[in-house]
Design an enzyme around this catalytic site. Structure first.
Site, PDB file in Angstrom:
ATOM      1  N   GLY A 239       0.771  -1.241   0.000  1.00  0.00           N
ATOM      2  CA  GLY A 239       0.000   0.000   0.000  1.00  0.00           C
ATOM      3  C   GLY A 239       0.798   1.285   0.000  1.00  0.00           C
ATOM      4  N   GLU A 273       4.577  -6.221   1.894  1.00  0.00           N
ATOM      5  CA  GLU A 273       4.112  -6.701   0.585  1.00  0.00           C
ATOM      6  C   GLU A 273       3.962  -5.558  -0.409  1.00  0.00           C
ATOM      7  OE1 GLU A 273       0.356  -8.389   1.758  1.00  0.00           O
ATOM      8  OE2 GLU A 273       1.252 -10.212   2.553  1.00  0.00           O
ATOM      9  N   ARG A 276       2.948  -1.558  -5.932  1.00  0.00           N
ATOM     10  CA  ARG A 276       2.899  -0.292  -6.669  1.00  0.00           C
ATOM     11  C   ARG A 276       4.148   0.560  -6.465  1.00  0.00           C
ATOM     12  NH1 ARG A 276      -2.055   2.381  -7.589  1.00  0.00           N
ATOM     13  NH2 ARG A 276      -2.927   1.164  -5.887  1.00  0.00           N
ATOM     14  N   ARG A 312      -7.125   1.618 -15.315  1.00  0.00           N
ATOM     15  CA  ARG A 312      -7.167   2.394 -14.073  1.00  0.00           C
ATOM     16  C   ARG A 312      -7.975   3.700 -14.191  1.00  0.00           C
ATOM     17  NH1 ARG A 312      -3.497   4.243 -11.447  1.00  0.00           N
ATOM     18  NH2 ARG A 312      -4.227   3.539  -9.425  1.00  0.00           N
ATOM     19  N   TYR A 316     -10.955   3.731 -11.607  1.00  0.00           N
ATOM     20  CA  TYR A 316     -10.749   4.511 -10.375  1.00  0.00           C
ATOM     21  C   TYR A 316     -10.668   6.009 -10.650  1.00  0.00           C
ATOM     22  CZ  TYR A 316      -8.617  -0.072  -9.452  1.00  0.00           C
ATOM     23  OH  TYR A 316      -8.340  -1.408  -9.376  1.00  0.00           O
ATOM     24  N   CYS A 352     -15.683   0.402 -27.548  1.00  0.00           N
ATOM     25  CA  CYS A 352     -17.043   0.910 -27.708  1.00  0.00           C
ATOM     26  C   CYS A 352     -17.739   1.171 -26.387  1.00  0.00           C
ATOM     27  CB  CYS A 352     -17.834  -0.062 -28.556  1.00  0.00           C
ATOM     28  SG  CYS A 352     -17.073  -0.177 -30.170  1.00  0.00           S
ATOM     29  N   GLU A 353     -17.179   2.000 -25.584  1.00  0.00           N
ATOM     30  CA  GLU A 353     -17.908   2.547 -24.444  1.00  0.00           C
ATOM     31  C   GLU A 353     -17.239   3.835 -23.985  1.00  0.00           C
ATOM     32  OE1 GLU A 353     -17.485   0.378 -20.576  1.00  0.00           O
ATOM     33  OE2 GLU A 353     -17.330  -1.345 -21.914  1.00  0.00           O
ATOM     34  N   TYR A 381      -0.383  -2.420 -11.854  1.00  0.00           N
ATOM     35  CA  TYR A 381      -1.804  -2.603 -12.176  1.00  0.00           C
ATOM     36  C   TYR A 381      -2.130  -2.075 -13.575  1.00  0.00           C
ATOM     37  CZ  TYR A 381      -1.568  -3.323  -7.184  1.00  0.00           C
ATOM     38  OH  TYR A 381      -1.196  -3.775  -5.942  1.00  0.00           O
TER      39      TYR A 381
HETATM   40  N1  LLP Z   1      -0.915  -7.128  -0.119  1.00  0.00           N
HETATM   41  C1  LLP Z   1      -2.228  -7.368  -0.310  1.00  0.00           C
HETATM   42  C2  LLP Z   1      -2.899  -8.355   0.534  1.00  0.00           C
HETATM   43  C3  LLP Z   1      -2.926  -6.666  -1.295  1.00  0.00           C
HETATM   44  O1  LLP Z   1      -4.220  -6.899  -1.477  1.00  0.00           O
HETATM   45  C4  LLP Z   1      -2.242  -5.724  -2.097  1.00  0.00           C
HETATM   46  C5  LLP Z   1      -2.938  -4.978  -3.136  1.00  0.00           C
HETATM   47  C6  LLP Z   1      -0.875  -5.523  -1.882  1.00  0.00           C
HETATM   48  C7  LLP Z   1      -0.242  -6.239  -0.869  1.00  0.00           C
HETATM   49  C8  LLP Z   1      -0.032  -4.579  -2.693  1.00  0.00           C
HETATM   50  O2  LLP Z   1      -0.398  -3.253  -2.552  1.00  0.00           O
HETATM   51  P1  LLP Z   1       0.499  -2.125  -3.237  1.00  0.00           P
HETATM   52  O3  LLP Z   1       1.816  -2.087  -2.519  1.00  0.00           O
HETATM   53  O4  LLP Z   1       0.660  -2.466  -4.671  1.00  0.00           O
HETATM   54  O5  LLP Z   1      -0.276  -0.881  -3.048  1.00  0.00           O
HETATM   55  N2  LLP Z   1      -5.813  -2.246  -8.879  1.00  0.00           N
HETATM   56  C9  LLP Z   1      -5.660  -1.172  -7.919  1.00  0.00           C
HETATM   57  C10 LLP Z   1      -4.866  -1.590  -6.713  1.00  0.00           C
HETATM   58  C11 LLP Z   1      -5.403  -2.819  -6.044  1.00  0.00           C
HETATM   59  C12 LLP Z   1      -4.562  -3.248  -4.892  1.00  0.00           C
HETATM   60  C13 LLP Z   1      -4.948  -4.616  -4.467  1.00  0.00           C
HETATM   61  N3  LLP Z   1      -4.191  -5.129  -3.385  1.00  0.00           N
HETATM   62  C14 LLP Z   1      -5.040   0.030  -8.621  1.00  0.00           C
HETATM   63  O6  LLP Z   1      -4.774  -0.044  -9.819  1.00  0.00           O
HETATM   64  O7  LLP Z   1      -4.853   1.082  -8.013  1.00  0.00           O
END
Ligand code: LLP
Length: 424
Positions: A239, A273, A276, A312, A316, A352-353, A381
């Site tokens: 996150g 974890e 991004r 994205r 979002y 087409c949207e 992503y």
């Molecule tokens: N750990 C778990 C359990 C997760 O569900 C996620 C992301 C991460 C780690 C990694 O998070 P990061 O460090 O990448 O923020 N598709 C969305 C983001 C969905 C995130 C899902 N879970 C976007 O494009 O913004």
């Protein structure tokens, strides 16, 4: 350092002009910088070095084998959310014994596969899942290592679709049910409780929600001391924020301070974890302008890439900086375009949207057919959320390393799209 930069009006990735790559590889095209990936991975490792920390790159953010291999070689472990992602990690040469596996809906087949491969631990999201893992591990004559994923009911102040640590979200266990589990571990003899897991959302552009969530989790461990005696790991999830254009993103060191001081105090090893924050700005997507159309109200720049390639913005409303790859007025993400001659445009795809857009009312230099646009911060992503909607082959992916580049995923062809189908 900027691994994507303009030189003499041309966008380069490390030592290669992105147009030179696109001349051969075509568009839509994802281009990643190996040096950027490594810089970000090493920066996180450095920020968390005070505590024994396992960095599990979040495979869902960018899962191509070529990317996983770079991170594996740098020492990364992996966070997966499906049997398919675990399969990818192993294909890329990753070590299953360093993999953590989250997700609310793990199937029997996936659980069995993960136990066969000997993963580090499951991040368990419900009582029913725990019982299922216990049963399958028993059938296999194994003990399953798990962490309980707690839902700390903390607001990470991010998009509602990517908020995961509030009680209205489907993720994790509320403290009462988690407490009942740890107080009754004797009922699941094939389970070894090794960790407590949290993941509150993404992107989280402030450090306070981490502090709040971890304090709650440590309170939980304290309250259930006996049941949690075997807990060695605190997993705080991913996150960490990313700079797309104007957000104030804390440095890794600021996240690390809040997280490591708590892990230290509790005497736990850490797992994180990140996805991004490692790969987001290591990748761009290139699109070629097909047509420009003014309808009296709006100027539409229509590209050969669509929401199937990068969803994205549609999903979002997310902001990605977009700029031509050849220009006399270079502008990287966050740069002011004041004084630059621009046309207010919607950058859209051929799908087409009306949700098929990359930007609305964006100030862009006047572009015409055949020019290429770079869509920045697309490494996370981006490709992983792409689809073949409108029977559009998925883009190719390229990895740049200094002056060299290679295709790490070939462009799909129409034949590939029907290969598993039958009209009989
Ligand atoms: N750990 C778990 C359990 C997760 O569900 C996620 C992301 C991460 C780690 C990694 O998070 P990061 O460090 O990448 O923020 N598709 C969305 C983001 C969905 C995130 C899902 N879970 C976007 O494009 O913004």
């Amino acid at each position: 350092m900027n691994f994507f930069d303009y030189r003499d009006g041309q966008l380069f990735c490390e030592g290669v002009s992105v147009d030179a790559i696109a001349d051969e590889a075509g568009t839509p095209l994802y281009i990643y910088s190996k040096a950027h990936l490594l810089e970000r991975y090493n920066a996180i490792a450095d920020a968390f070095k005070d505590v024994d920390t396992t960095i599990c790159f979040s495979v869902k953010s960018c899962s191509s084998l070529g990317i996983l291999k770079v991170l594996k070689d740098a020492g990364s472990s992996f966070d997966v959310v499906s049997g398919g992602e675990l399969f990818r990690v192993i294909k890329a040469g990753g070590d299953a014994s360093k993999v953590v596996y989250a997700g609310v809906g793990k199937t029997d087949k996936e659980i069995r596969y993960a136990l066969e491969q000997g993963i580090l631990m499951f991040n368990v999201e419900s009582h029913a899942e725990l019982e299922t893992i216990d049963r399958i591990a028993g059938e296999m004559g194994k003990v399953a290592p798990v962490a309980l994923r707690l839902n700390p009911d903390v607001d990470p102040k991010t998009h509602m679709h990517t908020t995961t640590g509030k009680l209205e979200n489907k993720f994790g266990l509320d403290f009462q049910h988690a407490g009942e589990i740890v107080d009754n571990l004797g009922k699941t003899p094939n389970i070894l409780l090794r960790g407590i897991h949290l993941h509150i959302g993404s992107p989280v552009n402030s450090v306070e929600p981490y502090g709040e969530a971890i304090d709650k989790a440590l309170g939980f461990i304290e309250e259930h001391k006996d049941g949690c005696a075997s807990v060695e790991y605190l997993n705080t999830g991913g996150g960490f924020g990313l700079f797309y254009s104007k957000e104030n993103v804390p440095a890794f060191a600021e996240y690390a301070k809040v997280i490591t001081e708590r892990a230290k105090k509790a005497g736990k090893k850490l797992i994180i974890e990140p996805g991004r924050s490692i790969v987001g700005n290591a990748g761009i997507m290139l699109a070629t302008v097909q047509y420009v159309k003014f309808n009296g109200l709006k100027n539409f720049v229509i590209t050969d890439s669509g929401m199937n390639d990068l969803i994205r913005p549609a999903l979002y409303d997310s902001y990605h900086h977009i700029w031509p790859t050849r220009t006399s007025t270079p502008a990287l993400p966050g740069a002011s375009v004041e004084g630059v001659s621009t046309v207010k445009s919607d950058v859209v795809g051929p799908i087409c949207e009306s949700g098929d857009f990359f930007a609305k009312d964006r100030l862009l230099p006047d572009v015409s057919k055949g020019e290429r646009l770079a869509i920045f911060s697309a490494g996370a992503y981006g490709f992983t959320m792409s689809s073949t909607y409108n029977t559009r082959p998925r883009a190719a992916e390229v990895l740049v390393d200094g002056e060299e580049w290679k295709i790490i995923r070939k462009r799909e062809q129409w034949e590939d799209l029907v290969a598993l189908e039958s009209a009989e």
